[in-house]
Motif scaffolding. Structure first.
Motif, PDB file in Angstrom:
ATOM      1  N   SER A  34       0.818  -1.214   0.000  1.00 61.69           N
ATOM      2  CA  SER A  34       0.000   0.000   0.000  1.00 61.69           C
ATOM      3  C   SER A  34       0.851   1.263   0.000  1.00 61.69           C
ATOM      4  O   SER A  34       1.975   1.267   0.503  1.00 61.69           O
ATOM      5  CB  SER A  34      -0.885   0.035   1.255  1.00 61.69           C
ATOM      6  OG  SER A  34      -1.805  -1.013   1.223  1.00 61.69           O
ATOM      7  N   ILE A  35       0.256   2.324  -0.529  1.00 65.87           N
ATOM      8  CA  ILE A  35       0.844   3.657  -0.435  1.00 65.87           C
ATOM      9  C   ILE A  35       0.463   4.197   0.942  1.00 65.87           C
ATOM     10  O   ILE A  35      -0.707   4.159   1.316  1.00 65.87           O
ATOM     11  CB  ILE A  35       0.292   4.570  -1.548  1.00 65.87           C
ATOM     12  CG1 ILE A  35       0.694   4.028  -2.913  1.00 65.87           C
ATOM     13  CG2 ILE A  35       0.747   6.004  -1.351  1.00 65.87           C
ATOM     14  CD1 ILE A  35       0.023   4.702  -4.082  1.00 65.87           C
ATOM     15  N   ARG A  36       1.448   4.669   1.688  1.00 60.70           N
ATOM     16  CA  ARG A  36       1.185   5.206   3.027  1.00 60.70           C
ATOM     17  C   ARG A  36       1.956   6.510   3.206  1.00 60.70           C
ATOM     18  O   ARG A  36       3.058   6.649   2.694  1.00 60.70           O
ATOM     19  CB  ARG A  36       1.639   4.230   4.103  1.00 60.70           C
ATOM     20  CG  ARG A  36       0.995   2.868   4.041  1.00 60.70           C
ATOM     21  CD  ARG A  36       1.567   1.944   5.125  1.00 60.70           C
ATOM     22  NE  ARG A  36       1.258   0.564   4.881  1.00 60.70           N
ATOM     23  CZ  ARG A  36       0.108  -0.014   5.178  1.00 60.70           C
ATOM     24  NH1 ARG A  36      -0.845   0.678   5.754  1.00 60.70           N
ATOM     25  NH2 ARG A  36      -0.089  -1.294   4.914  1.00 60.70           N
ATOM     26  N   GLU A  37       1.376   7.430   3.946  1.00 57.48           N
ATOM     27  CA  GLU A  37       2.069   8.682   4.281  1.00 57.48           C
ATOM     28  C   GLU A  37       3.283   8.388   5.159  1.00 57.48           C
ATOM     29  O   GLU A  37       4.350   8.941   4.955  1.00 57.48           O
ATOM     30  CB  GLU A  37       1.120   9.644   5.004  1.00 57.48           C
ATOM     31  CG  GLU A  37       0.031  10.217   4.115  1.00 57.48           C
ATOM     32  CD  GLU A  37       0.568  11.102   3.006  1.00 57.48           C
ATOM     33  OE1 GLU A  37       1.494  11.899   3.244  1.00 57.48           O
ATOM     34  OE2 GLU A  37       0.055  10.986   1.881  1.00 57.48           O
ATOM     35  N   GLU A  38       3.099   7.535   6.141  1.00 55.92           N
ATOM     36  CA  GLU A  38       4.177   7.144   7.059  1.00 55.92           C
ATOM     37  C   GLU A  38       4.574   5.722   6.735  1.00 55.92           C
ATOM     38  O   GLU A  38       3.720   4.835   6.635  1.00 55.92           O
ATOM     39  CB  GLU A  38       3.696   7.215   8.513  1.00 55.92           C
ATOM     40  CG  GLU A  38       3.291   8.594   8.949  1.00 55.92           C
ATOM     41  CD  GLU A  38       4.323   9.255   9.836  1.00 55.92           C
ATOM     42  OE1 GLU A  38       5.156   8.547  10.419  1.00 55.92           O
ATOM     43  OE2 GLU A  38       4.285  10.495   9.924  1.00 55.92           O
TER      44      GLU A  38
END
Length: 149
Positions: A34-38
């Motif tokens: 997944s794409i995650r900010e953190e």
């Protein structure tokens, strides 16, 4: 124009589906976390950006890939220069649970229970690998990663 691009095209619950382009031509599908900010170690795809590519002949995965592909393998294709990431390889696998932050190759894809999978991964890897090695040898050792959804 960058010769190598990873274009992300769809997100699942825990997965991201991408297209790999080499020299402007579609090469194979890629599956990432997944794409995650953190960043969550082993559960997050690499961020958008431009990164280096190199052949890594010393990492542990070489012990599996060298004997499996003796006429093909010259080292793992590593995506380098990613802040807070290391040992990111383009390799074989089918499910987001097998990525650990690395892109997995696929000949085609399917969506099951809200997540993407790539299939016929080894065939896609054997097609993609010599093309990337050739680009690296030519000095085209950069990859651009873009989200397009």
């Amino acid at each position: 124009m960058n010769a190598i691009k990873i274009i992300r095209v769809a997100e699942g619950k825990n997965s991201t589906l991408s297209h790999l382009y080499i020299g402007g031509l579609f090469c194979c599908y890629l599956l990432e976390d997944s794409i995650r900010e953190e960043k969550i170690q082993g559960l997050t795809c690499i961020p958008e950006g431009e990164y280096g590519l190199s052949l890594n002949p010393w990492a542990g995965m070489n012990a599996r890939y060298g004997p499996k592909y003796p006429k093909l393998h010259e080292g793992m294709v590593e995506i380098t220069e990613i802040p807070n990431y290391q040992l990111v390889f383009i390799h074989i696998g089918n499910y987001h649970t097998q990525t650990a932050g690395c892109p997995l190759t696929g000949s085609y894809w399917q969506r099951l229970d809200g997540d993407y999978q790539v299939l016929h991964s080894a065939a896609a890897y054997k097609y993609m690998y010599p093309l990337l090695v050739e680009e690296i040898r030519r000095g085209n050792a950069r990859v651009v990663v873009e989200n397009r959804f």
